[in-house]
Motif scaffolding. Structure first.
Motif, PDB file in Angstrom:
ATOM      1  N   THR A   7      -3.243  43.386 -26.825  1.00  0.00           N
ATOM      2  CA  THR A   7      -4.453  43.499 -25.999  1.00  0.00           C
ATOM      3  C   THR A   7      -4.268  42.715 -24.699  1.00  0.00           C
ATOM      4  OG1 THR A   7      -5.462  41.523 -26.944  1.00  0.00           O
ATOM      5  CG2 THR A   7      -5.867  43.631 -28.079  1.00  0.00           C
ATOM      6  N   ALA A   8      -5.151  42.983 -23.759  1.00  0.00           N
ATOM      7  CA  ALA A   8      -5.123  42.245 -22.498  1.00  0.00           C
ATOM      8  C   ALA A   8      -5.292  40.746 -22.747  1.00  0.00           C
ATOM      9  CB  ALA A   8      -6.209  42.763 -21.562  1.00  0.00           C
ATOM     10  N   GLU A  29      -6.977  44.696 -15.951  1.00  0.00           N
ATOM     11  CA  GLU A  29      -8.197  45.048 -16.678  1.00  0.00           C
ATOM     12  C   GLU A  29      -9.316  45.452 -15.714  1.00  0.00           C
ATOM     13  OE1 GLU A  29      -9.507  44.983 -20.328  1.00  0.00           O
ATOM     14  OE2 GLU A  29      -7.539  45.867 -19.958  1.00  0.00           O
ATOM     15  N   LYS A  32      -8.618  49.086 -14.713  1.00  0.00           N
ATOM     16  CA  LYS A  32      -8.155  49.997 -15.763  1.00  0.00           C
ATOM     17  C   LYS A  32      -8.764  51.389 -15.682  1.00  0.00           C
ATOM     18  CE  LYS A  32     -11.479  48.288 -19.203  1.00  0.00           C
ATOM     19  NZ  LYS A  32     -11.621  47.602 -20.515  1.00  0.00           N
TER      20      LYS A  32
END
Length: 311
Positions: A7-8, A29, A32
Motif C-alpha cells: 500500500t501507499a 496518492e 492517483k
C-alpha cells in the motif's frame, strides 16, 4: 529478488526520503486519479533494496504518471549493479505475469543521484530496455551566481539584465494569501502564447501540502508583470514549474530580471541546483526556450526515456 506489492502507507514507511518528491507515495496518492491504478512496489533479497511507483493506463505502466520524471529509488547508497539487474528482472517478470503490454519510464536528472542514475542506465541497457527520447533539461548551479555571473552569460542576456536592473523593478516572494497573483500572471502568459496550464490553482495548493512551493512576482511601479512558481523537490534542488512575464511589458526584460533574482534567492537559501526544466518535446527542441536558458547561464543535462514491451 522478491517483488512486493504494498500500500501507499507501507511504501511511505519504507521509502521515507526519496531522492526527489515526485517519487514520494504522498505525491502519487494525491494524483492517483490521473491513471487507472497505482502500484507501489518494493524489491527485496536479504533486505529491501529498491522501490518504484508506477501508474496503469490502457494496459501500459508508466513512471511517472503525473510528473516530469520518476524511476526507481535505491534505499542504500552502496547498491550493487547485480542487485539492480535482479530488480529489473523481477520487475519484468511481474509485468509479464500481470499481462501489461508496455513500460515507460523517465529517469530524473543526474544531479539528484548521479552514481545511481549511471548504474541504472547501464543496467537498463543490458536488460533490453530501449531509449525512446532524450530530452534536453536545463538547470542552474547557484555557485555560478557570483561576482562573475555577468561574464558567464551571453552578451544579449547581459545587456538585457542591465536594462532590467535600471527600470525600478521589484522582486517579491508572496505570502500565502497572495499566491494567486503569481498564478494569474502565469495563466495570462500561457493564454496569450496559446499554451494552456496543466494545473489549476486549486491543484497547486493541494500539491503544496506535500511539496513546498514558493510563489514570486515582479512588479514595475504600477503593475505585476512577471511571476515564478517553484517546487522544493529535495534538500538541495528546486524546480521552476512555471515562470513567465506579460508580453506587453517585454521591453523591460522582465524574464532576465526574474531569473537573476530567483537564482540569487535560492543561492542565499543554500540551494545548490535550480531545475529549469526541459525545452524539448519528443526530443524536438523549442529553439527559443533553449537559447534563453543557455543565455542566462544554465547547464544542460539529459532526461532519458526508457521503454520495454512485454508482449
Amino acid at each position: 529478488m522478491e517483488i512486493q506489492e504494498v500500500t501507499a502507507t507501507v511504501y511511505q514507511s519504507i521509502v521515507k526520503l526519496p531522492s526527489q518528491l515526485f517519487n514520494s507515495a504522498a505525491f502519487n496518492e494525491l494524483n492517483k486519479e490521473k491513471c487507472e491504478e497505482v502500484f507501489y512496489l518494493l524489491f527485496k533479497d536479504s533486505k529491501i533494496r529498491f522501490g518504484i511507483i508506477v501508474g496503469l493506463r490502457e494496459n501500459k505502466i508508466v513512471s511517472p504518471f503525473s510528473a516530469s520524471y520518476g524511476g526507481f529509488e535505491s534505499l542504500y547508497s552502496d547498491c550493487k549493479l547485480y542487485q539492480i539487474d535482479a530488480a529489473l528482472h523481477s520487475f519484468t517478470e511481474w509485468a509479464k505475469e500481470k499481462k501489461f503490454s508496455e513500460f515507460k519510464m523517465i529517469l530524473p536528472p543526474f544531479f539528484f543521484n548521479q552514481d545511481f542514475s549511471a548504474k541504472m542506465l547501464n543496467c537498463l541497457f543490458r536488460a533490453g530496455f530501449e531509449t525512446k527520447n532524450k530530452e534536453l533539461n536545463y538547470h542552474f548551479e547557484t555557485k555560478n551566481c557570483n561576482d562573475d555571473y555577468q561574464q558567464l552569460i551571453w552578451y544579449n542576456a547581459k545587456k538585457n539584465l542591465k536594462k532590467s536592473l535600471s527600470k525600478n523593478l521589484t522582486f517579491t516572494k508572496l505570502p500565502s494569501t497572495d499566491e494567486k497573483i503569481a498564478y494569474d500572471i502565469i495563466a495570462q502568459n500561457r493564454n496569450e502564447r496559446g499554451f494552456p496550464l496543466r494545473l489549476t490553482f486549486e491543484q497547486l495548493k493541494e500539491t503544496g501540502s506535500i511539496i513546498p512551493i514558493d510563489y514570486f512576482i515582479v512588479n514595475d511601479t504600477d503593475n505585476s508583470i512577471g511571476a515564478a512558481i517553484v517546487f522544493h523537490l529535495s534538500k538541495n534542488v528546486v524546480r521552476v514549474v512555471y515562470w513567465g512575464d506579460l508580453p506587453e511589458y517585454s521591453e523591460l526584460k522582465t524574464m532576465n530580471f526574474l531569473s537573476f533574482n530567483v537564482f540569487n534567492y535560492y543561492k542565499d537559501l543554500g540551494i545548490e541546483i535550480i531545475d529549469i526544466g526541459h525545452s524539448t518535446e519528443d526530443s524536438i527542441p523549442n529553439n527559443g526556450l533553449c537559447e534563453f536558458k543557455e543565455s542566462i547561464g544554465c547547464s544542460i543535462g539529459i532526461l532519458y526515456e526508457f521503454y520495454k514491451k512485454f508482449d
